[in-house]
Design a protein around this motif. Structure first.
Motif, PDB file in Angstrom:
ATOM      1  N   MET A   1       0.855  -1.196   0.000  1.00  0.00           N
ATOM      2  CA  MET A   1       0.000   0.000   0.000  1.00  0.00           C
ATOM      3  C   MET A   1       0.883   1.234   0.000  1.00  0.00           C
ATOM      4  N   THR A   2       0.706   2.133  -0.904  1.00  0.00           N
ATOM      5  CA  THR A   2       1.533   3.325  -1.019  1.00  0.00           C
ATOM      6  C   THR A   2       0.930   4.479  -0.240  1.00  0.00           C
ATOM      7  N   VAL A   3       1.796   5.449   0.124  1.00  0.00           N
ATOM      8  CA  VAL A   3       1.375   6.648   0.840  1.00  0.00           C
ATOM      9  C   VAL A   3       1.498   7.830  -0.100  1.00  0.00           C
ATOM     10  N   SER A   4       0.419   8.495  -0.346  1.00  0.00           N
ATOM     11  CA  SER A   4       0.446   9.608  -1.280  1.00  0.00           C
ATOM     12  C   SER A   4       1.152  10.802  -0.677  1.00  0.00           C
ATOM     13  N   LYS A   5       1.660  11.690  -1.563  1.00  0.00           N
ATOM     14  CA  LYS A   5       2.310  12.911  -1.100  1.00  0.00           C
ATOM     15  C   LYS A   5       1.323  13.797  -0.342  1.00  0.00           C
ATOM     16  N   ALA A   6       0.073  13.812  -0.808  1.00  0.00           N
ATOM     17  CA  ALA A   6      -0.926  14.629  -0.140  1.00  0.00           C
ATOM     18  C   ALA A   6      -1.102  14.172   1.304  1.00  0.00           C
ATOM     19  N   ASN A   7      -1.073  12.830   1.507  1.00  0.00           N
ATOM     20  CA  ASN A   7      -1.213  12.290   2.855  1.00  0.00           C
ATOM     21  C   ASN A   7      -0.029  12.685   3.726  1.00  0.00           C
ATOM     22  N   ILE A   8       1.173  12.598   3.166  1.00  0.00           N
ATOM     23  CA  ILE A   8       2.386  12.977   3.893  1.00  0.00           C
ATOM     24  C   ILE A   8       2.304  14.435   4.321  1.00  0.00           C
ATOM     25  N   ASN A   9       1.932  15.303   3.403  1.00  0.00           N
ATOM     26  CA  ASN A   9       1.863  16.726   3.706  1.00  0.00           C
ATOM     27  C   ASN A   9       0.800  17.027   4.752  1.00  0.00           C
ATOM     28  N   THR A  10      -0.308  16.284   4.714  1.00  0.00           N
ATOM     29  CA  THR A  10      -1.363  16.490   5.705  1.00  0.00           C
ATOM     30  C   THR A  10      -0.923  16.021   7.079  1.00  0.00           C
ATOM     31  N   VAL A  11      -0.326  14.827   7.136  1.00  0.00           N
ATOM     32  CA  VAL A  11       0.091  14.252   8.412  1.00  0.00           C
ATOM     33  C   VAL A  11       1.160  15.102   9.086  1.00  0.00           C
ATOM     34  N   ILE A  12       2.075  15.655   8.303  1.00  0.00           N
ATOM     35  CA  ILE A  12       3.169  16.443   8.866  1.00  0.00           C
ATOM     36  C   ILE A  12       2.797  17.922   8.972  1.00  0.00           C
ATOM     37  N   GLY A  13       2.237  18.459   7.897  1.00  0.00           N
ATOM     38  CA  GLY A  13       2.029  19.901   7.822  1.00  0.00           C
ATOM     39  C   GLY A  13       0.945  20.433   8.735  1.00  0.00           C
ATOM     40  N   VAL A  14      -0.195  19.757   8.791  1.00  0.00           N
ATOM     41  CA  VAL A  14      -1.321  20.266   9.582  1.00  0.00           C
ATOM     42  C   VAL A  14      -0.978  20.343  11.070  1.00  0.00           C
ATOM     43  N   PRO A  15      -0.444  19.270  11.689  1.00  0.00           N
ATOM     44  CA  PRO A  15      -0.068  19.395  13.103  1.00  0.00           C
ATOM     45  C   PRO A  15       1.017  20.448  13.343  1.00  0.00           C
ATOM     46  N   ILE A 314      14.871  15.229   4.014  1.00  0.00           N
ATOM     47  CA  ILE A 314      14.388  14.693   5.284  1.00  0.00           C
ATOM     48  C   ILE A 314      13.024  14.048   5.126  1.00  0.00           C
ATOM     49  N   ILE A 315      12.242  14.547   4.189  1.00  0.00           N
ATOM     50  CA  ILE A 315      10.892  14.021   4.017  1.00  0.00           C
ATOM     51  C   ILE A 315      10.908  12.568   3.540  1.00  0.00           C
ATOM     52  N   GLY A 316      12.009  12.122   2.928  1.00  0.00           N
ATOM     53  CA  GLY A 316      12.111  10.741   2.452  1.00  0.00           C
ATOM     54  C   GLY A 316      11.963   9.721   3.563  1.00  0.00           C
ATOM     55  N   PRO A 317      12.800   9.792   4.631  1.00  0.00           N
ATOM     56  CA  PRO A 317      12.638   8.845   5.742  1.00  0.00           C
ATOM     57  C   PRO A 317      11.274   8.935   6.416  1.00  0.00           C
ATOM     58  N   LEU A 318      10.703  10.133   6.481  1.00  0.00           N
ATOM     59  CA  LEU A 318       9.379  10.284   7.087  1.00  0.00           C
ATOM     60  C   LEU A 318       8.322   9.561   6.250  1.00  0.00           C
ATOM     61  N   GLU A 319       8.458   9.617   4.933  1.00  0.00           N
ATOM     62  CA  GLU A 319       7.530   8.884   4.060  1.00  0.00           C
ATOM     63  C   GLU A 319       7.660   7.381   4.279  1.00  0.00           C
ATOM     64  N   ARG A 320       8.894   6.910   4.379  1.00  0.00           N
ATOM     65  CA  ARG A 320       9.108   5.472   4.592  1.00  0.00           C
ATOM     66  C   ARG A 320       8.565   5.033   5.951  1.00  0.00           C
ATOM     67  N   LEU A 321       8.740   5.887   6.967  1.00  0.00           N
ATOM     68  CA  LEU A 321       8.232   5.561   8.296  1.00  0.00           C
ATOM     69  C   LEU A 321       6.709   5.475   8.285  1.00  0.00           C
ATOM     70  N   LEU A 322       6.065   6.438   7.646  1.00  0.00           N
ATOM     71  CA  LEU A 322       4.601   6.413   7.585  1.00  0.00           C
ATOM     72  C   LEU A 322       4.120   5.218   6.775  1.00  0.00           C
ATOM     73  N   ARG A 323       4.828   4.877   5.698  1.00  0.00           N
ATOM     74  CA  ARG A 323       4.458   3.726   4.884  1.00  0.00           C
ATOM     75  C   ARG A 323       4.604   2.430   5.688  1.00  0.00           C
ATOM     76  N   PHE A 324       5.676   2.362   6.499  1.00  0.00           N
ATOM     77  CA  PHE A 324       5.914   1.177   7.325  1.00  0.00           C
ATOM     78  C   PHE A 324       4.822   1.019   8.380  1.00  0.00           C
ATOM     79  N   ARG A 325       4.383   2.127   8.956  1.00  0.00           N
ATOM     80  CA  ARG A 325       3.364   2.076  10.005  1.00  0.00           C
ATOM     81  C   ARG A 325       1.988   1.716   9.444  1.00  0.00           C
ATOM     82  N   ARG A 326       1.780   2.020   8.165  1.00  0.00           N
ATOM     83  CA  ARG A 326       0.476   1.734   7.570  1.00  0.00           C
ATOM     84  C   ARG A 326       0.383   0.303   7.043  1.00  0.00           C
ATOM     85  N   ARG A 327       1.531  -0.323   6.784  1.00  0.00           N
ATOM     86  CA  ARG A 327       1.514  -1.687   6.253  1.00  0.00           C
ATOM     87  C   ARG A 327       0.891  -2.697   7.220  1.00  0.00           C
ATOM     88  N   PRO A 328       1.243  -2.663   8.518  1.00  0.00           N
ATOM     89  CA  PRO A 328       0.587  -3.621   9.422  1.00  0.00           C
ATOM     90  C   PRO A 328      -0.912  -3.456   9.465  1.00  0.00           C
TER      91      PRO A 328
END
Length: 340
Positions: A1-15, A314-328
């Motif tokens: 399952m992939t994580v879209s850029k929009a999702n990354i920006n929302t998860v990081i940017g909004v908070p 820096i956003i690269g590792p954050l994307e991988r971390l979010l992708r890893f957390r969503r896989r389970p």
């Protein structure tokens, strides 16, 4: 399952923006608030740089000319004609956009290091000219001495406040508008054209995409935003001179923060500013007085490590971390579906 850029920006940017909006309620120290303003300022400038350079793929190190030029215009309009700095910021931004079109038309025909060197040369020529010009057509520029904004009655009209809190919220709103503009760019036809040019310029040109017109449009918007930031900086410090507001350092800092954070992304430049500027300030405060130049060495080592280990920012590792957390979670959902 992939994580879209929009999702990354929302998860990081909004908070991040939500926390930033309430920080002045808890941060009362004047120096700490000043540091937060400068972090937001560099996040804004890196995002403005990223608007064209991150999406077009051309490395510009001359954006300081737009910031300094707009800053001079806003200060001169206020000190010489009494025009509100708000209108001066707008006039400076428009002048920067016009200047960018004049610069961009010939320079976008150059590629790679030739484009970068040309932008540096133009910015340095303007800076050196300003440093050696006391008066131009009756306009007092005062050369290297710079211009001081005289104190006036505090208030929104004069862009002068007794507290740093209004400045904080002004630059925070400017950053929010900049991020929304970047979101609009990514979803627009212009954004698709710019990504196509960055990916394969020859192929984009073959299908009818103008490789000169659209980058110039993006550069004009980027210069306008950069000009607004430069005018804010001048009004915030109530002082402007060529070295401080038009030096090469500003262009390099904006570029590095965007690249380290993740150029060509919405939230990447903001992450770069939030990480690098505090490190630079900490190194300068602790080492500059004891070992001259050591803070620059430390800053350079951190940048080298970031480029080597995080080539996509820096956003690269954050994307991988979010992708890893969503896989389970995705795996659990699939197991439930099979059992059903």
């Amino acid at each position: 399952m992939t994580v879209s850029k929009a999702n990354i920006n929302t998860v990081i940017g909004v908070p991040m923006m939500a926390i930033a909006s309430v920080l002045p309620l808890f941060v009362q120290d004047s120096y700490a608030l000043h540091s937060l303003i400068m972090i937001l300022y560099f996040a804004y400038m890196a995002s403005a740089w990223n608007f064209v350079c991150g999406y077009v793929g051309q490395l510009s190190l001359g954006h300081s000319v737009f910031a300094g030029g707009a800053g001079y215009i806003s200060v001169l309009l206020f000190t010489q004609l009494g025009i509100s700095p708000w209108l001066g910021m707008l006039a400076g931004g428009l002048a920067a956009a016009l200047l960018s079109i004049c610069i961009g038309y010939p320079t976008f025909k150059l590629k790679g290091p030739y484009f970068t060197l040309t932008t540096i040369a133009f910015a340095e020529i303007v800076r050196i000219w300003l440093e050696n010009t006391d008066d131009f057509l009756g306009i007092p520029l005062k050369g290297a001495q710079g211009l001081v904004i005289p104190p006036s009655q505090s208030g929104w009209l004069a862009f002068q406040f007794d507290s740093k809190v209004p400045y904080y919220y002004i630059i925070l709103i400017m950053l929010a508008v900049m991020l929304l503009a970047t979101v609009a760019l990514e979803r627009s036809r212009l954004g698709y054209y710019l990504k196509a040019i960055r990916g394969d310029e020859a192929a984009a040109q073959a299908v009818g995409v103008s490789t000169t017109r659209y980058p110039i449009i993006a550069l004009a918007i980027s210069a306008f935003m950069t000009g607004l930031g430069g005018a804010f900086y001048a009004q915030f410090f109530r002082y402007i001179n060529p070295e401080r507001n038009m030096g090469l350092d500003l262009s390099i800092d904006s570029a590095i923060m965007a690249i380290v954070g993740g150029q060509g992304t919405i939230i990447g430049p903001v992450l770069g500013a939030f990480v690098l500027h505090p490190i630079a300030e900490f190194a300068r405060a602790w080492f500059a007085g004891k070992f001259l130049g050591l803070h620059l060495v430390i800053y350079g080592l951190i940048l080298m490590a970031a480029v080597l280990y995080f080539p996509k920012g820096i956003i690269g590792p954050l994307e991988r971390l979010l992708r890893f957390r969503r896989r389970p979670a995705a795996s659990a959902n699939s197991v439930v579906a099979k059992d059903a």
